[in-house]
Design an enzyme around this catalytic site. Structure first.
Site, PDB file in Angstrom:
ATOM      1  N   ARG A  46      89.909  77.882 113.485  1.00  0.00           N
ATOM      2  CA  ARG A  46      89.942  78.550 115.076  1.00  0.00           C
ATOM      3  C   ARG A  46      90.525  79.828 114.299  1.00  0.00           C
ATOM      4  NH1 ARG A  46      87.546  76.554 118.842  1.00  0.00           N
ATOM      5  NH2 ARG A  46      89.463  77.466 120.203  1.00  0.00           N
ATOM      6  N   LEU A  48      94.410  81.627 115.987  1.00  0.00           N
ATOM      7  CA  LEU A  48      95.234  81.916 116.249  1.00  0.00           C
ATOM      8  C   LEU A  48      95.840  82.834 117.679  1.00  0.00           C
ATOM      9  CD1 LEU A  48      97.452  80.904 113.690  1.00  0.00           C
ATOM     10  CD2 LEU A  48      96.704  79.086 115.215  1.00  0.00           C
ATOM     11  N   HIS A  79      92.249  83.212 102.131  1.00  0.00           N
ATOM     12  CA  HIS A  79      90.545  83.660 102.687  1.00  0.00           C
ATOM     13  C   HIS A  79      89.837  83.516 101.398  1.00  0.00           C
ATOM     14  CE1 HIS A  79      87.594  85.802 104.937  1.00  0.00           C
ATOM     15  NE2 HIS A  79      87.306  87.126 104.116  1.00  0.00           N
ATOM     16  N   GLY A 129      95.171  90.135 113.992  1.00  0.00           N
ATOM     17  CA  GLY A 129      93.828  90.390 113.367  1.00  0.00           C
ATOM     18  C   GLY A 129      93.398  89.116 112.351  1.00  0.00           C
ATOM     19  N   LYS A 131      88.005  77.670  92.964  1.00  0.00           N
ATOM     20  CA  LYS A 131      88.715  76.848  92.299  1.00  0.00           C
ATOM     21  C   LYS A 131      90.080  78.079  91.677  1.00  0.00           C
ATOM     22  CE  LYS A 131      88.080  76.687  87.218  1.00  0.00           C
ATOM     23  NZ  LYS A 131      87.440  77.099  85.263  1.00  0.00           N
ATOM     24  N   GLU A 167      91.074  79.746  94.611  1.00  0.00           N
ATOM     25  CA  GLU A 167      92.416  79.595  95.632  1.00  0.00           C
ATOM     26  C   GLU A 167      93.495  78.780  95.721  1.00  0.00           C
ATOM     27  OE1 GLU A 167      90.038  78.823  99.624  1.00  0.00           O
ATOM     28  OE2 GLU A 167      88.590  80.384  98.654  1.00  0.00           O
TER      29      GLU A 167
HETATM   30  C1  GRF Z   1      88.137  78.058 101.655  1.00  0.00           C
HETATM   31  O1  GRF Z   1      87.140  78.684 101.176  1.00  0.00           O
HETATM   32  C2  GRF Z   1      89.010  79.286 102.440  1.00  0.00           C
HETATM   33  O2  GRF Z   1      89.255  79.997 102.230  1.00  0.00           O
HETATM   34  C3  GRF Z   1      88.213  79.414 103.881  1.00  0.00           C
HETATM   35  O3  GRF Z   1      87.513  77.580 104.370  1.00  0.00           O
HETATM   36  C4  GRF Z   1      86.978  76.830 103.091  1.00  0.00           C
HETATM   37  C5  GRF Z   1      87.995  75.302 103.356  1.00  0.00           C
HETATM   38  O4  GRF Z   1      88.295  74.958 101.945  1.00  0.00           O
HETATM   39  N1  GRF Z   1      89.279  79.816 104.763  1.00  0.00           N
HETATM   40  P1  GRF Z   1      89.035  73.840 101.802  1.00  0.00           P
HETATM   41  O5  GRF Z   1      88.485  72.782 103.215  1.00  0.00           O
HETATM   42  O6  GRF Z   1      89.842  73.696 101.641  1.00  0.00           O
HETATM   43  O7  GRF Z   1      87.999  72.478 100.708  1.00  0.00           O
END
Ligand code: GRF
Length: 220
Positions: free
Chosen positions: A93, A95, A111, A145, A174, A176
């Protein structure tokens, strides 16, 4: 060390949420998840909360007449749990300005691209279609933004000729799971300095200065 109270916003699988839970449980992330909020009652993230005894709330956006009233409800729940930092983890969503003002520089998002390239949706596919040689992921503070706020940390991964959207997404995910706990730990330690768009970490060790190339250089 004092643990920073966080609220995590989710919509889906919650694998990033899981990475935070794991790092907190092993003691390497000085945070405490006070509440998880999902706008989707079927999110698998909610099952993860159950399993780990983490309080969770479902707030369905469809039950609210507009974005701000939904956000006001979320803020009410976050404040009721004394949340300091709001962590968006696959929260689908946008914000409202009201919510952003309520938690100034206290909302993080992750992201799956190297911002400012490829904001928005389906970004792994876009990176492949564009022919990018590298992609990656970005943790940033949220602003007005879409995926535009001050960048805290990024990880780079190569895009391979053989990649599909799925294989690239898995390689990025991985990373992230490594950079989100790191960003929150830097926040918890009070080490993030924000000047305009720039976020710095005083006393940060210099990252390896070597460039990486894809395809690799052949002796140049
Ligand atoms: C991830 O790729 C995150 O970067 C994006 O949505 C995906 C969510 O993955 N915003 P999860 O729900 O944390 O498994």
């Amino acid at each position: 060390m004092k643990k920073v109270p966080i609220g995590v916003l989710v919509s889906g699988s919650g694998s990033n949420l899981q990475s935070l839970i794991d790092r907190i449980e092993e003691g390497s992330l000085d945070a405490r998840i006070r509440i998880v909020i999902s706008n989707n009652p079927d999110a698998f993230a909610l099952k993860r909360c159950e399993k780990h005894g983490i309080p969770a709330a479902v707030i369905r956006h469809a039950d609210y007449p507009d974005r701000e009233s939904f956000d006001r409800k979320m803020a009410e729940v976050l404040h009721a749990h004394d949340v300091d930092l709001v962590v968006m983890a696959g929260f689908m969503r946008i914000l409202s300005s009201w919510f952003l003002r309520e938690f100034p520089l206290r909302i993080m998002n992750i992201h799956p691209a190297l911002l400012p390239a490829f904001p928005g949706l389906h970004v792994q596919r876009q990176a492949i279609l564009h022919g990018a040689k590298f992609s990656g992921c970005t943790v940033h503070f949220a602003d007005e933004g879409v995926d535009t706020g001050p960048i805290i940390i990024q990880a780079v991964v190569p895009v391979l000729d053989s990649d599909t959207e799925e294989t690239l997404a898995a390689r990025i995910l991985k990373e992230e799971h490594r950079i989100y706990p790191q960003a929150i730990q830097l926040y918890a330690e009070g080490r993030l300095r924000v000047t305009g768009r720039r976020v710095s970490v005083p006393d940060n060790p210099t990252p390896g200065a070597a460039a990486i190339h894809n395809p690799p250089l052949t002796g140049f």
